[in-house]
Design an enzyme around this catalytic site. Structure first.
Site, short mmCIF file in Angstrom:
data_model
loop_
_atom_site.label_atom_id
_atom_site.label_comp_id
_atom_site.label_asym_id
_atom_site.label_seq_id
_atom_site.Cartn_x
_atom_site.Cartn_y
_atom_site.Cartn_z
N ALA A 9 2.63 -53.12 35.41
CA ALA A 9 1.18 -53.02 34.88
C ALA A 9 0.23 -52.52 35.83
O ALA A 9 -0.79 -53.12 35.89
CB ALA A 9 0.92 -54.45 34.38
N GLY A 10 0.38 -51.13 36.41
CA GLY A 10 -0.43 -50.63 37.26
C GLY A 10 -1.18 -49.47 36.28
O GLY A 10 -1.17 -50.00 34.94
N TYR A 11 -1.76 -48.44 36.82
CA TYR A 11 -2.56 -47.76 36.08
C TYR A 11 -1.70 -47.01 34.69
O TYR A 11 -2.01 -47.11 33.71
CB TYR A 11 -2.96 -46.52 36.92
CG TYR A 11 -3.81 -46.85 37.85
CD1 TYR A 11 -5.25 -47.10 37.52
CD2 TYR A 11 -3.61 -47.34 39.37
CE1 TYR A 11 -6.33 -47.71 38.60
CE2 TYR A 11 -4.53 -47.62 40.21
CZ TYR A 11 -6.08 -47.51 39.73
OH TYR A 11 -6.87 -48.02 40.60
N GLU A 166 -10.36 -43.23 53.88
CA GLU A 166 -11.21 -44.37 53.04
C GLU A 166 -11.05 -45.66 53.62
O GLU A 166 -11.96 -46.52 53.72
CB GLU A 166 -10.52 -44.31 51.62
CG GLU A 166 -10.89 -43.08 50.81
CD GLU A 166 -10.90 -43.60 49.53
OE1 GLU A 166 -9.98 -44.27 48.83
OE2 GLU A 166 -11.83 -42.91 48.62
N ASP A 297 3.56 -42.93 39.91
CA ASP A 297 4.14 -42.68 41.19
C ASP A 297 5.75 -42.60 41.45
O ASP A 297 6.09 -41.99 42.28
CB ASP A 297 3.62 -43.53 42.18
CG ASP A 297 2.17 -43.29 42.82
OD1 ASP A 297 1.53 -42.55 41.95
OD2 ASP A 297 1.70 -43.51 43.89
N LYS A 376 -17.74 -41.10 42.80
CA LYS A 376 -16.99 -41.87 43.15
C LYS A 376 -16.80 -43.21 42.35
O LYS A 376 -15.91 -43.93 41.75
CB LYS A 376 -16.84 -42.47 44.52
CG LYS A 376 -15.72 -43.18 45.08
CD LYS A 376 -14.40 -42.31 45.49
CE LYS A 376 -13.29 -43.28 45.74
NZ LYS A 376 -11.97 -42.54 45.84
C1 LIG Z 1 -6.25 -47.08 49.35
C2 LIG Z 1 -5.72 -46.13 48.19
C3 LIG Z 1 -6.71 -45.33 47.67
C4 LIG Z 1 -6.23 -44.44 46.76
N1 LIG Z 1 -7.51 -43.79 46.03
C5 LIG Z 1 -7.15 -42.78 45.03
C6 LIG Z 1 -8.09 -42.18 44.28
O1 LIG Z 1 -9.41 -42.26 44.75
N2 LIG Z 1 -8.13 -41.53 43.29
C7 LIG Z 1 -6.57 -41.25 42.60
O2 LIG Z 1 -6.49 -40.72 41.80
N3 LIG Z 1 -5.54 -42.18 43.33
C8 LIG Z 1 -5.77 -42.82 44.48
N4 LIG Z 1 -4.72 -43.41 45.07
C9 LIG Z 1 -3.49 -43.40 44.48
C10 LIG Z 1 -3.25 -44.47 43.48
O3 LIG Z 1 -3.62 -45.78 43.81
C11 LIG Z 1 -1.68 -44.13 42.82
O4 LIG Z 1 -1.48 -42.97 42.42
C12 LIG Z 1 -1.64 -45.21 41.61
O5 LIG Z 1 -1.88 -46.60 41.82
C13 LIG Z 1 -0.51 -44.90 40.79
O6 LIG Z 1 -0.30 -45.92 39.73
P1 LIG Z 1 1.08 -46.24 39.23
O7 LIG Z 1 0.73 -47.08 37.85
O8 LIG Z 1 2.11 -45.29 39.01
O9 LIG Z 1 1.43 -47.63 39.95
P2 LIG Z 1 0.69 -48.57 40.70
O10 LIG Z 1 -0.64 -48.76 40.48
O11 LIG Z 1 1.39 -49.06 41.86
O12 LIG Z 1 1.23 -50.16 39.56
C14 LIG Z 1 2.75 -50.28 39.77
C15 LIG Z 1 2.88 -51.86 39.31
O13 LIG Z 1 4.15 -51.93 39.30
C16 LIG Z 1 4.45 -53.24 39.55
N5 LIG Z 1 5.71 -53.47 40.44
C17 LIG Z 1 6.37 -52.67 41.34
N6 LIG Z 1 7.53 -52.91 41.49
C18 LIG Z 1 7.80 -54.17 40.60
C19 LIG Z 1 8.97 -54.65 40.24
N7 LIG Z 1 10.18 -54.49 40.79
N8 LIG Z 1 8.85 -55.87 39.40
C20 LIG Z 1 7.87 -55.95 38.62
N9 LIG Z 1 6.82 -55.37 38.89
C21 LIG Z 1 6.72 -54.12 39.64
C22 LIG Z 1 3.27 -53.58 40.77
O14 LIG Z 1 2.89 -55.08 40.79
C23 LIG Z 1 2.05 -52.79 39.88
O15 LIG Z 1 1.42 -53.52 39.02
C24 LIG Z 1 -5.20 -44.51 46.15
C25 LIG Z 1 -3.91 -45.22 46.64
C26 LIG Z 1 -4.34 -46.10 47.79
C27 LIG Z 1 -3.35 -47.02 48.10
#
Ligand SMILES: Cc1cc2nc3c(=O)[nH]c(=O)nc-3n(C[C@H](O)[C@H](O)[C@H](O)COP(=O)(O)OP(=O)(O)OC[C@H]3O[C@@H](n4cnc5c(N)ncnc54)[C@H](O)[C@@H]3O)c2cc1C
Length: 403
Positions: A9-11, A166, A297, A376
């Site tokens: 439940a990420g982005y 950052e 990601d 931002k």
């Molecule tokens: C400090 C920081 C600053 C950033 N700044 C920017 C920015 O300015 N602009 C930008 O575009 N990007 C930025 N990023 C990158 C961005 O945060 C990631 O690319 C983004 O979070 C990816 O989204 P996602 O949905 O793939 O994964 P995530 O946001 O990581 O969500 C993954 C989800 O999966 C869940 N999960 C993982 N493994 C399991 C499992 N085995 N069982 C159950 N649940 C699980 C986690 O709890 C989480 O809720 C930044 C990252 C960081 C760390």
């Protein structure tokens, strides 16, 4: 009735569910799984780590944004079996079965095999880790009152990329509060960035990157660029500058931000992944399993020139969620994929250096100073609105645009 299972439940994952529940009212049952019962804005983790934002400001309950018809399960995903079309969770005997599965399991810290990094440096990839960093810094500041050991006041960030920069900015904002706890003046709190490359922030033009680096340095952050970390020992970073002999830096707090990779579950479950990322099809599906969408990601999306995948960002994760939801709706309604394949155009990238300073590029324009900082916050608010709706925007949004 089609079963759609969304993992993470990420982005990427949460926005897919929010869109699906709007677009598909019948003939579908959606299950969402995450290890937490809250969504977190991963782009703000550095602020929770520094203590400039509380965890509650960068999180919201998943139940706030999903309809009661959606089944939410808080559990750890341990296995996806693409051939049997099942998902195994750590705390549930029964397997989940799906017609379509969406993998949005996000990123983990990458240590590149550097000895001692895993044991002796603090990663910053989720809320728990960010809070552990904050607690650690505060404990070291308190220790200083009895030890008078200057190492307790030294914070080293390993990795001077976007995240490291950052984080340094947020630590600068918190410096005076750390100093108060330690009973010293703010300039005694040392913040150091160690970075292997000499060309920092390659996503920006050379001039803009130089502006960002100079901005960070002007805030009394020491930058050791061209310095390759070879080992982390307890309280000590060992590195080599060019061909010089090894040097070391003692620090009470060592934070690891050299890079991230996709969730290792991707390789463990037999997907054709490199560093936790699968090169996906034009419809964002696994090349071998058309019923599995891989987004955020854990995905590598090739741009039309086919040279290197797009960088993994929240921005592209949200765009992938838009496409995935449309494609699933199309397949459930018509039995066919969307006619158009996934395309992506970055709207730009802005790096914050604390709450009121930033630099970056948006819609083809380079931004510095106040406009960059305001942009931002607007970007963060837009992401909150798109997935969390007005409720989360008003509760957690950044409205301090004037400073
Ligand atoms: C400090 C920081 C600053 C950033 N700044 C920017 C920015 O300015 N602009 C930008 O575009 N990007 C930025 N990023 C990158 C961005 O945060 C990631 O690319 C983004 O979070 C990816 O989204 P996602 O949905 O793939 O994964 P995530 O946001 O990581 O969500 C993954 C989800 O999966 C869940 N999960 C993982 N493994 C399991 C499992 N085995 N069982 C159950 N649940 C699980 C986690 O709890 C989480 O809720 C930044 C990252 C960081 C760390």
């Amino acid at each position: 009735m089609k079963e759609v299972v969304v993992l993470g439940a990420g982005y990427a994952g949460l926005k897919t569910v929010v869109l699906l529940q709007k677009k598909l009212k019948t003939n579908v049952h959606i299950t969402l799984v995450d290890r937490n019962n809250y969504h977190y804005e991963a782009t703000d983790l550095h602020e929770a780590a520094a203590g400039t934002q509380s965890a509650s400001r960068i999180t919201y309950p998943i139940s706030d944004v999903i309809n009661p018809q959606i089944t939410f399960i808080q559990d750890e995903v341990v296995k996806i079996d693409p051939d049997k079309k099942t998902v195994k969770l750590a705390g549930h005997e029964e397997l989940l079965h799906y017609d379509y599965c969406v993998l949005g399991l996000g990123f983990v810290s990458e240590t590149f095999g550097i000895p001692g990094a895993e044991e002796n440096a603090l990663p910053m990839t989720n809320v728990k880790e960010a809070l552990a960093i904050y607690d650690h810094i505060i404990a070291k500041m308190k220790d200083y009152r009895t030890t008078h050991n200057p190492d307790d006041l030294q914070i080293v960030i390993c990795g001077g990329g976007f995240t490291g920069i950052e984080l340094a900015g947020a630590l600068v904002d918190a410096r005076a509060s750390y100093a108060k706890i330690a009973g010293v003046s703010p300039d005694e709190i040392k913040i150091t960035l160690i970075e292997a490359s000499t060309r920092l922030l390659p996503m920006f033009s050379e001039k803009l990157a130089e502006y960002g680096v100079n901005l960070v340095k002007s805030l009394n952050v020491q930058l050791l660029d061209g310095s390759r970390i070879s080992k982390i020992e307890p309280g000590k970073v060992i590195y080599k500058h060019g061909d010089d002999d090894e040097e070391s830096l003692n620090a009470g707090t060592i934070i690891w931000t050299t890079g991230v990779s996709g969730n290792p579950l991707m390789e463990e479950c037999g997907f054709d992944a490199k560093r936790g990322r699968v090169i996906v099809t034009d419809h964002l599906t696994d090349p071998k399993h058309d019923d599995i969408y891989i987004i955020g990601d854990v995905a590598a999306v090739m741009p039309p020139d086919g040279k290197r995948p797009y960088p993994t960002t929240a921005q592209i994760a949200l765009a992938m969620a838009d496409y995935t939801a449309e494609d699933i709706v199309s397949r459930i309604k018509t039995g066919k994929h969307e006619a158009k394949s996934f395309t992506y155009k970055s709207l730009g990238t802005v790096a914050s250096v604390g709450n009121t300073r930033a630099f970056g590029e948006a819609m083809g324009h380079e931004l510095r100073g106040y406009p960059a900082s305001a942009m931002k916050k607007i970007i963060a608010d837009r992401s909150l609105l798109e997935t969390g709706g007005l409720k989360e925007l008003f509760a957690k949004g950044r409205f301090d645009l004037y400073h």
